[in-house]
Enzyme design. Structure first.
Site, PDB file in Angstrom:
ATOM      1  N   ILE A  85       0.909  -1.153   0.000  1.00 48.79           N
ATOM      2  CA  ILE A  85       0.000   0.000   0.000  1.00 48.79           C
ATOM      3  C   ILE A  85       0.948   1.202   0.000  1.00 48.79           C
ATOM      4  CG2 ILE A  85      -1.803   1.259   1.221  1.00 48.79           C
ATOM      5  CD1 ILE A  85      -2.713  -1.392   2.434  1.00 48.79           C
ATOM      6  N   PRO A  86       1.156   1.815  -1.154  1.00 45.13           N
ATOM      7  CA  PRO A  86       2.323   2.681  -1.405  1.00 45.13           C
ATOM      8  C   PRO A  86       2.253   4.096  -0.826  1.00 45.13           C
ATOM      9  CG  PRO A  86       0.970   2.577  -3.363  1.00 45.13           C
ATOM     10  CD  PRO A  86       0.340   1.640  -2.370  1.00 45.13           C
ATOM     11  N   CYS A  87       2.370   4.214   0.489  1.00 42.07           N
ATOM     12  CA  CYS A  87       2.373   5.538   1.106  1.00 42.07           C
ATOM     13  C   CYS A  87       3.636   6.329   0.753  1.00 42.07           C
ATOM     14  CB  CYS A  87       2.181   5.433   2.613  1.00 42.07           C
ATOM     15  SG  CYS A  87       3.318   4.331   3.444  1.00 42.07           S
ATOM     16  N   HIS A  88       4.668   5.656   0.240  1.00 41.29           N
ATOM     17  CA  HIS A  88       5.876   6.381  -0.188  1.00 41.29           C
ATOM     18  C   HIS A  88       5.586   7.283  -1.387  1.00 41.29           C
ATOM     19  CE1 HIS A  88       5.873   2.622  -2.535  1.00 41.29           C
ATOM     20  NE2 HIS A  88       6.459   3.329  -3.496  1.00 41.29           N
TER      21      HIS A  88
END
Length: 149
Positions: free
Chosen positions: A112-115
């Site tokens: 889950i790409p919070c970056h």
């Protein structure tokens, strides 16, 4: 261990009911064998090799109804692209601070790409092990945020 030699350090995972519940930084996690382990290990290897842009492994992050809407919005950000805290806040009808807090609470970073979420004037923070340096590694891997890194 699902990815013992990633560019952001060793990664493991926890799972329940056939889905990843947590990405575990720096250690193995409880998911150590079986089809789900093989799937996420293969996907992580392909992601870090630059050969995977969308994770297919099932995830089941804990969180409120808002956090689940937020996680869906994160997963909708395409590989190699970024959004700002403000853009996500506007899309979800909440404050940028709420977006920052939700990013920090994301139990399944990378998948889950919070970056891919940046501040309006820079990188913002990152709660994964390695902090902002790990965020930079992930953004560079994806070719995202080129003007910032």
């Amino acid at each position: 261990m699902i990815c013992p030699t990633s560019p952001v350090g060793p990664l493991g995972a926890d799972a329940a009911d056939g889905a990843i519940t947590d990405l575990v930084w720096g250690q193995g996690g409880s998911l150590t064998e079986g089809p789900l382990h093989r799937q996420i290990a293969d996907e992580m290897t392909a992601y870090f090799a630059g050969d995977l842009t969308v994770f297919k492994t099932a995830v089941a992050p804990r969180g409120s109804a808002f956090q689940h809407r937020f996680y869906a919005a994160l997963r909708a950000i395409p590989y190699g692209e970024t959004r700002t805290y403000g853009e996500l806040a506007k899309a979800l009808g909440v404050s940028a601070q709420a977006i920052g807090q939700a990013c920090g609470a994301n139990p399944i970073a990378i998948i889950i790409p919070c970056h891919r979420v940046l501040a309006a004037d820079g990188l913002g923070g990152y709660s994964g092990a390695g902090g902002i340096e790990a965020k930079v590694v992930l953004l560079r891997l994806e070719g995202a945020g080129g003007l910032l890194i």
